[in-house]
Design a protein around this motif. Structure first.
Motif, PDB file in Angstrom:
ATOM      1  N   GLU A  39     -35.156  -3.972  -7.333  1.00 28.14           N
ATOM      2  CA  GLU A  39     -34.753  -5.205  -7.375  1.00 28.14           C
ATOM      3  C   GLU A  39     -33.688  -6.139  -6.584  1.00 28.14           C
ATOM      4  O   GLU A  39     -32.877  -5.266  -7.130  1.00 28.14           O
ATOM      5  CB  GLU A  39     -35.060  -6.217  -8.895  1.00 28.14           C
ATOM      6  N   GLY A  40     -34.199  -6.896  -6.291  1.00 23.74           N
ATOM      7  CA  GLY A  40     -33.127  -7.117  -4.508  1.00 23.74           C
ATOM      8  C   GLY A  40     -33.022  -6.022  -3.932  1.00 23.74           C
ATOM      9  O   GLY A  40     -31.083  -6.000  -3.250  1.00 23.74           O
ATOM     10  N   TRP A  41     -33.625  -5.002  -3.585  1.00 26.92           N
ATOM     11  CA  TRP A  41     -32.795  -3.842  -3.170  1.00 26.92           C
ATOM     12  C   TRP A  41     -32.644  -4.066  -1.625  1.00 26.92           C
ATOM     13  O   TRP A  41     -32.476  -3.753  -1.053  1.00 26.92           O
ATOM     14  CB  TRP A  41     -34.156  -2.775  -2.966  1.00 26.92           C
ATOM     15  N   GLU A  42     -33.394  -5.303  -0.949  1.00 26.91           N
ATOM     16  CA  GLU A  42     -33.426  -5.970   0.783  1.00 26.91           C
ATOM     17  C   GLU A  42     -31.510  -6.423   0.719  1.00 26.91           C
ATOM     18  O   GLU A  42     -30.630  -6.190   2.012  1.00 26.91           O
ATOM     19  CB  GLU A  42     -33.401  -7.309   0.967  1.00 26.91           C
ATOM     20  N   GLN A  43     -30.661  -6.966  -0.639  1.00 22.25           N
ATOM     21  CA  GLN A  43     -29.246  -6.678  -0.741  1.00 22.25           C
ATOM     22  C   GLN A  43     -28.384  -5.742  -0.879  1.00 22.25           C
ATOM     23  O   GLN A  43     -27.363  -6.061  -0.365  1.00 22.25           O
ATOM     24  CB  GLN A  43     -29.516  -8.295  -1.225  1.00 22.25           C
ATOM     25  N   MET A  44     -28.846  -4.934  -0.977  1.00 21.54           N
ATOM     26  CA  MET A  44     -28.232  -3.931  -1.697  1.00 21.54           C
ATOM     27  C   MET A  44     -27.223  -3.298  -0.568  1.00 21.54           C
ATOM     28  O   MET A  44     -28.139  -3.367   0.697  1.00 21.54           O
ATOM     29  CB  MET A  44     -28.997  -2.696  -2.453  1.00 21.54           C
ATOM     30  N   ASP A  45     -26.329  -2.978  -0.996  1.00 20.63           N
ATOM     31  CA  ASP A  45     -25.211  -1.948   0.417  1.00 20.63           C
ATOM     32  C   ASP A  45     -26.891  -0.474   0.528  1.00 20.63           C
ATOM     33  O   ASP A  45     -26.691  -0.025  -0.957  1.00 20.63           O
ATOM     34  CB  ASP A  45     -24.262  -1.700   0.035  1.00 20.63           C
ATOM     35  N   TYR A  46     -26.220   0.274   1.692  1.00 20.49           N
ATOM     36  CA  TYR A  46     -27.390   1.637   1.453  1.00 20.49           C
ATOM     37  C   TYR A  46     -26.808   2.664   1.233  1.00 20.49           C
ATOM     38  O   TYR A  46     -27.757   2.744  -0.009  1.00 20.49           O
ATOM     39  CB  TYR A  46     -26.877   1.792   2.784  1.00 20.49           C
ATOM     40  N   PRO A  47     -25.883   3.429   0.474  1.00 17.87           N
ATOM     41  CA  PRO A  47     -25.209   3.884  -0.713  1.00 17.87           C
ATOM     42  C   PRO A  47     -26.444   3.744  -1.424  1.00 17.87           C
ATOM     43  O   PRO A  47     -26.835   4.569  -2.402  1.00 17.87           O
ATOM     44  CB  PRO A  47     -23.978   4.282  -0.342  1.00 17.87           C
ATOM     45  N   THR A  48     -26.060   2.509  -2.631  1.00 17.74           N
ATOM     46  CA  THR A  48     -26.571   2.147  -3.438  1.00 17.74           C
ATOM     47  C   THR A  48     -28.145   2.647  -3.368  1.00 17.74           C
ATOM     48  O   THR A  48     -28.691   2.559  -4.504  1.00 17.74           O
ATOM     49  CB  THR A  48     -26.002   1.074  -3.813  1.00 17.74           C
ATOM     50  N   PHE A  49     -28.174   1.957  -2.431  1.00 16.69           N
ATOM     51  CA  PHE A  49     -29.808   1.783  -2.398  1.00 16.69           C
ATOM     52  C   PHE A  49     -30.568   2.960  -2.573  1.00 16.69           C
ATOM     53  O   PHE A  49     -31.713   2.773  -3.213  1.00 16.69           O
ATOM     54  CB  PHE A  49     -30.663   0.539  -0.610  1.00 16.69           C
ATOM     55  N   VAL A  52     -37.032  -8.816   4.805  1.00 14.43           N
ATOM     56  CA  VAL A  52     -37.573  -8.836   3.452  1.00 14.43           C
ATOM     57  C   VAL A  52     -38.175 -10.252   3.207  1.00 14.43           C
ATOM     58  O   VAL A  52     -39.598 -10.587   2.661  1.00 14.43           O
ATOM     59  CB  VAL A  52     -37.341  -8.056   2.686  1.00 14.43           C
ATOM     60  N   PRO A  53     -37.957 -11.369   2.874  1.00 19.27           N
ATOM     61  CA  PRO A  53     -37.899 -12.507   2.762  1.00 19.27           C
ATOM     62  C   PRO A  53     -39.449 -13.708   3.753  1.00 19.27           C
ATOM     63  O   PRO A  53     -39.908 -13.350   2.999  1.00 19.27           O
ATOM     64  CB  PRO A  53     -36.875 -13.959   2.927  1.00 19.27           C
ATOM     65  N   ALA A  54     -38.749 -12.863   4.485  1.00 20.52           N
ATOM     66  CA  ALA A  54     -39.971 -13.202   5.607  1.00 20.52           C
ATOM     67  C   ALA A  54     -41.563 -12.329   5.606  1.00 20.52           C
ATOM     68  O   ALA A  54     -42.690 -13.093   5.656  1.00 20.52           O
ATOM     69  CB  ALA A  54     -39.660 -13.355   7.293  1.00 20.52           C
ATOM     70  N   MET A  55     -41.520 -11.261   5.383  1.00 21.74           N
ATOM     71  CA  MET A  55     -42.704 -10.519   4.981  1.00 21.74           C
ATOM     72  C   MET A  55     -42.821 -10.871   3.300  1.00 21.74           C
ATOM     73  O   MET A  55     -44.290 -11.436   3.645  1.00 21.74           O
ATOM     74  CB  MET A  55     -42.189  -8.789   4.861  1.00 21.74           C
ATOM     75  N   ARG A  56     -41.795 -11.015   2.597  1.00 25.67           N
ATOM     76  CA  ARG A  56     -43.060 -11.174   1.222  1.00 25.67           C
ATOM     77  C   ARG A  56     -43.573 -12.798   0.812  1.00 25.67           C
ATOM     78  O   ARG A  56     -44.471 -13.145   0.976  1.00 25.67           O
ATOM     79  CB  ARG A  56     -41.396 -11.612   0.607  1.00 25.67           C
ATOM     80  N   GLU A  57     -43.026 -13.380   1.762  1.00 26.15           N
ATOM     81  CA  GLU A  57     -43.879 -15.596   3.085  1.00 26.15           C
ATOM     82  C   GLU A  57     -45.433 -14.864   2.349  1.00 26.15           C
ATOM     83  O   GLU A  57     -46.418 -16.122   1.816  1.00 26.15           O
ATOM     84  CB  GLU A  57     -43.428 -16.079   3.089  1.00 26.15           C
ATOM     85  N   ARG A  58     -45.903 -13.897   3.050  1.00 27.35           N
ATOM     86  CA  ARG A  58     -47.105 -13.362   2.937  1.00 27.35           C
ATOM     87  C   ARG A  58     -47.814 -13.121   1.561  1.00 27.35           C
ATOM     88  O   ARG A  58     -49.238 -13.692   1.874  1.00 27.35           O
ATOM     89  CB  ARG A  58     -47.136 -12.441   4.361  1.00 27.35           C
ATOM     90  N   PHE A  59     -47.012 -12.965   0.507  1.00 26.97           N
ATOM     91  CA  PHE A  59     -47.826 -12.750  -0.274  1.00 26.97           C
ATOM     92  C   PHE A  59     -47.657 -13.886  -1.736  1.00 26.97           C
ATOM     93  O   PHE A  59     -46.162 -14.280  -1.405  1.00 26.97           O
ATOM     94  CB  PHE A  59     -47.977 -11.972  -0.926  1.00 26.97           C
ATOM     95  N   GLY A  60     -48.138 -12.724  -2.529  1.00 32.42           N
ATOM     96  CA  GLY A  60     -47.731 -14.395  -4.109  1.00 32.42           C
ATOM     97  C   GLY A  60     -46.777 -13.400  -4.853  1.00 32.42           C
ATOM     98  O   GLY A  60     -46.483 -12.124  -4.640  1.00 32.42           O
ATOM     99  N   ALA A  61     -45.790 -13.896  -5.451  1.00 32.38           N
ATOM    100  CA  ALA A  61     -44.334 -12.760  -5.766  1.00 32.38           C
ATOM    101  C   ALA A  61     -45.641 -11.649  -6.731  1.00 32.38           C
ATOM    102  O   ALA A  61     -44.683 -10.841  -7.024  1.00 32.38           O
ATOM    103  CB  ALA A  61     -43.533 -13.990  -7.011  1.00 32.38           C
ATOM    104  N   PRO A  62     -46.269 -11.931  -7.916  1.00 35.92           N
ATOM    105  CA  PRO A  62     -46.948 -10.968  -8.068  1.00 35.92           C
ATOM    106  C   PRO A  62     -46.942  -9.655  -7.433  1.00 35.92           C
ATOM    107  O   PRO A  62     -47.231  -8.666  -7.621  1.00 35.92           O
ATOM    108  CB  PRO A  62     -48.692 -11.313  -9.107  1.00 35.92           C
ATOM    109  N   GLU A  63     -48.084 -10.185  -6.306  1.00 37.12           N
ATOM    110  CA  GLU A  63     -48.538  -8.919  -5.694  1.00 37.12           C
ATOM    111  C   GLU A  63     -46.833  -8.249  -4.824  1.00 37.12           C
ATOM    112  O   GLU A  63     -46.835  -7.361  -4.723  1.00 37.12           O
ATOM    113  CB  GLU A  63     -49.281 -10.079  -4.591  1.00 37.12           C
ATOM    114  N   VAL A  64     -45.797  -9.030  -4.241  1.00 37.35           N
ATOM    115  CA  VAL A  64     -45.056  -8.538  -4.102  1.00 37.35           C
ATOM    116  C   VAL A  64     -43.649  -7.302  -5.236  1.00 37.35           C
ATOM    117  O   VAL A  64     -43.975  -6.542  -4.585  1.00 37.35           O
ATOM    118  CB  VAL A  64     -43.811  -9.699  -3.635  1.00 37.35           C
TER     119      VAL A  64
END
Length: 124
Positions: free
Chosen positions: A93-103, A70-82
């Protein structure tokens, strides 16, 4: 997800090549989940774990966990676009850091809210 192209353009049969332009991507990749979380196919193939993604991006991501790709993919866009993309896809928000069941729980709730709002908009 992670694209400026419209879905309608990506699924246009006149543009299609040998491989589908748009693929169903596991946000938490299947093989990564099997190795680190669960081998239960029902848990892995939850609708809340899918997002449309262009096939080259899906191939690049492969089996990486979201905390890596996710961080690498986000680099291609601006923060508002992401932020707009993630909101449109019902991602917390922060889904990429969540544990799977919580996500899954958080995303299901957001998906239901998006569907309800869309229905209300269509129904007037």
């Amino acid at each position: 997800m992670f694209s400026r192209k419209k879905v309608a353009h990506l699924i246009d049969p006149a543009i299609q090549g040998g491989r589908s332009t748009l693929e169903r991507h596991h946000l938490f990749p299947r093989k990564w989940l099997e190795a680190h979380v669960t081998s239960d196919r029902r848990m892995i193939n939850q609708i809340a774990n899918y997002a449309p993604l262009e096939w080259p991006d899906n191939a690049t991501i492969s089996d990486q966990p979201p905390s890596t790709y996710v961080p690498a993919m986000r680099e291609r866009f601006g923060a508002p676009e992401v932020a707009a993309m993630e909101q449109a896809h019902g991602l917390p928000e922060g889904w990429e850091q969540m544990d799977y069941p919580t996500f899954l729980q958080e995303r299901r709730h957001r998906m239901a809210t998006l569907i309800r709002k869309a229905y209300e908009r269509l129904a007037g």
